[in-house]
Scaffold this active site. Structure first.
Site, short mmCIF file in Angstrom:
data_model
loop_
_atom_site.label_atom_id
_atom_site.label_comp_id
_atom_site.label_asym_id
_atom_site.label_seq_id
_atom_site.Cartn_x
_atom_site.Cartn_y
_atom_site.Cartn_z
CE LYS B 121 -2.00 -60.40 -47.71
NZ LYS B 121 -2.16 -59.06 -47.17
N GLY B 182 -6.96 -51.08 -47.17
CA GLY B 182 -6.73 -49.68 -46.78
C GLY B 182 -7.99 -48.85 -46.65
CB ALA B 209 -7.78 -56.38 -46.84
N GLY B 210 -9.20 -54.23 -44.96
CA GLY B 210 -10.43 -53.47 -44.77
C GLY B 210 -10.77 -53.14 -43.34
CG ASN B 231 0.27 -52.54 -42.91
OD1 ASN B 231 0.63 -51.68 -42.12
ND2 ASN B 231 1.04 -52.91 -43.90
CB THR B 232 -3.96 -49.11 -43.49
OG1 THR B 232 -3.45 -49.77 -44.64
CG2 THR B 232 -3.98 -47.63 -43.73
#
Lengths: 364, 282
Positions: B121, B182, B209-210, B231-232
């Site tokens: 990635k 994040g 992301a986001g 992830n977050t």
């Protein structure tokens, strides 16, 4: 290896009955010393073996010393907070200089969502505004509009606390310390008949931290880096946590202008190496708290590796006459006294503590 | 595989996951959730969250964990990586935190050796506050890595020209952002993401992301995206395991919704029950 340094009582300590439980403790970090205390209080005759030349020179040396069960509740399991309350009382009672000024959690305006999130995950705090912050910490007046204040938490200086505890163990309880000693023979239990010191013990407590990975295969290392700054331009009464989405940092006042800044948490077992990036992150965070830290003197930079099990929770494991107390992760001072009491009750009364004793029956 | 074709929903099936795999560089997986492994309260919770999410691909950062190699010794981060390998999932190493082409390429080479995979990635970060990709560096790094045999998953914006150049560089997957890493803001530019889907109907597209809450992930899937990487949102949830499952359900719901060929929105009410025979006023 150098000759052992022996720290022994002068004979004025309480005499033990001839049938006292003989306990050998391996490791003079926060785990070993609190265990020594718990066993000695129950009347055991305790000898502490340590491969370094003094108490608390491993992982404990670099600890923050925050006694903050409510704050830890934000990211740790409820068990950590429960054990933490017991330990908080212990330290306040048993060693000098444990200020209970509470702790502060702050964030820059842009990181307010992190502050809200923190508040949702725990209790025991009050929201404070800029004026209240200024009353609590005059040097932070006008720098933050909101924060969390946890009034019942405390902090200590780990090195002083362990020195004080060592002194009490020797003088009040007649505990013998053998520093710079070869500890390997003691921890492999009765299989090794040549281990003389081991043969004398009724119970061996393995409190070696990460070094016990040879017998605790699910133990892993989590590196932490810290620094100590010196500044006369700023005074803080209590630990401050600065929230950040990626780099949360805490500052613990150590008195006389000294501040401990910690700590990174990196999934590897690399000892002693502090990276530029970590330093940069720690320093940026304290600089954001107060610019005086930008002018502060860097007194010390350190790193070590914390012992942790996969769930980051502590364990007591018993195998024959050996009891292993380990896996304190980021919470050495917050957990050790509570685990030590349990280890002693296990040895003396056979009490089982399911919250910290897994059903691990492996033979080492 | 044709992500744009809702007709595949005609095949009678009750279990989406079994019948609707997605393919990245020839590897088929059934789960359309790719999960990051950073910031969890503990490795045990991470493992449980991965199981609850049914994710088959996890991203792993190695820049910081790796430490310094000592002769004859494994790198210091070994025990954490071993823990991830033991989960039996496919590892997608990332170049998180890299800011230059050179850094990203070096990190990718290290990852290939450590995890024994050509997958990478690719992140080349352009700016600290938004962690926005440096798309110029990204295209250049992608070109170098693809030429070197890597299978590159580029973290990019929704810019179509950049996407074109990444494909020309050899990328067979694109991973546009929903919002800054994040931030949890969801799909900042649904129009941009929709155009990207329309422009690249045959390239596997992953919103990366986001994403903050499960409905964001469902929305991405409803746009016809092939998968979501996050992830977050899971790691920092109060209950990461429950949130991992919530995302798995949302992604499945969004995917099914897309395949079911949704109705068109309209400005006027359209009654779902007939109004014939009832009183009408105007």
């Amino acid at each position: 290896m150098s000759d052992p340094i022996i720290l022994d009582h002068d004979g004025t300590a309480t005499a033990r009955p001839a049938n006292a439980m003989r306990v050998t403790i391996v490791g003079a970090g926060v785990a070993g010393l609190t265990c020594a205390h718990a066993f000695a209080q129950r009347g055991a005759q305790v000898t502490v073996l340590e491969r370094k030349s003094g108490s608390g020179q491993g992982c404990s040396w670099f600890a923050g010393g925050m006694l903050a069960p409510w704050c830890e509740r934000e990211s740790a399991e409820p068990l950590v907070a429960e054990l933490g309350f017991e330990s908080l009382d212990y330290w306040r009672r048993e060693v000098p200089d444990v200020p209970a000024e509470g702790s502060l959690v702050l964030a820059q305006a842009r990181d307010l969502p992190d502050l809200k999130r923190f508040s949702r995950r725990t209790e025991g705090y009050e929201w404070i505004d800029g004026a209240r912050l200024g009353a609590l910490e005059p040097d932070l007046a006008g720098r933050f509009e909101q924060g969390l204040f946890f009034p019942t938490e405390a902090h200590l200086e780990p090195r002083k606390a362990l020195a004080a505890l060592t002194g009490r163990l020797v003088n009040e309880y007649g505990v013998t310390f053998r520093y710079q000693s070869d500890v390997t023979s003691a921890v492999y239990d009765a299989a090794d008949a040549s281990a003389a010191v081991d043969d004398e013990a009724d119970v061996v407590l393995d409190c070696r931290g990460l070094a016990a990975r040879d017998v605790l295969p699910d133990l892993r290392g989590v590196k932490g880096e810290m620094l100590v700054l010196y500044s006369t331009e700023i005074t803080l009464k209590r630990p401050v946590r600065m929230l950040h989405p990626r780099i949360p940092v805490y500052i613990v006042p150590r008195g006389d202008g000294h501040f401990m800044i910690g700590a990174t948490s990196i999934e590897n077992d690399e000892r002693g190496r502090v990276t530029g990036r970590s330093l940069l992150e720690l320093l940026s965070a304290v600089y954001a708290l107060h610019p005086a830290f930008g002018e502060a003197e860097v007194v010390e930079i350190g790193a070590d590796v914390r012992p942790a099990f996969p769930d980051n929770l502590p364990r007591i494991r018993r195998h024959g006459r050996t009891i292993r107390v380990n896996g304190f992760y980021r919470h050495g001072f917050l957990l050790a006294p509570a685990l030590a009491r349990r280890a002693a009750e296990l040895a003396f009364d056979g009490t089982h503590f399911p919250e910290v004793m897994d059903e691990d029956r492996r033979q080492w | 595989m044709d992500a744009m074709s809702p007709t595949t929903s005609m095949s009678p099936t009750t279990s989406t996951t079994a019948a609707d795999p997605v393919e990245f560089y020839g590897t088929r997986v059934n789960s359309r959730l790719l999960l990051g492994t950073a910031q969890y309260p503990s490795p045990a919770i991470l493992a449980e969250a991965i199981r609850a999410s049914a994710a088959e691909i996890v991203t792993v950062s190695l820049r910081r964990e790796s430490g310094v190699a000592k002769a004859g010794q494994p790198l210091a981060g070994q025990s954490f990586w071993q823990l991830i390998r033991d989960l039996g999932v496919k590892v997608l190493p990332n170049t998180a935190g890299c800011k230059t082409v050179k850094e990203a390429v070096t990190t990718a080479e290290m990852a290939r050796e450590l995890f024994d995979t050509p997958w990478i990635k690719l992140e080349v970060i352009g700016e600290d506050d938004t962690l926005q990709p440096d798309v110029f560096g990204l295209v250049e790094a992608a070109r170098i890595l693809c030429r070197d045999g890597f299978q590159v998953f580029p973290y990019t914006t929704d810019d179509l020209i950049v996407a074109d150049k990444l494909i020309a560089a050899g990328c067979e997957v694109l991973m546009p952002w929903g919002a800054p890493i994040g931030s949890g803001r969801g799909l900042n530019n649904p129009y941009g993401l929709r155009s990207m889907r329309a422009h690249f109907p045959r390239i596997p597209l992953v919103v990366d992301a986001g994403v903050g809450v499960p409905s964001h992930a469902a929305a991405a899937m409803e746009l016809g995206y092939d998968a979501v990487l996050l992830n977050t949102a899971v790691a920092k949830a109060g209950d990461p395991v429950k949130m991992a499952r919530a995302f798995a359900l949302a992604i499945e719901a969004g995917r099914e919704g897309f395949r079911a060929d949704p109705m068109e929105a309209r400005d006027m009410a359209a009654p779902s029950t007939p109004v014939m025979g009832q009183a009408h006023f105007g």
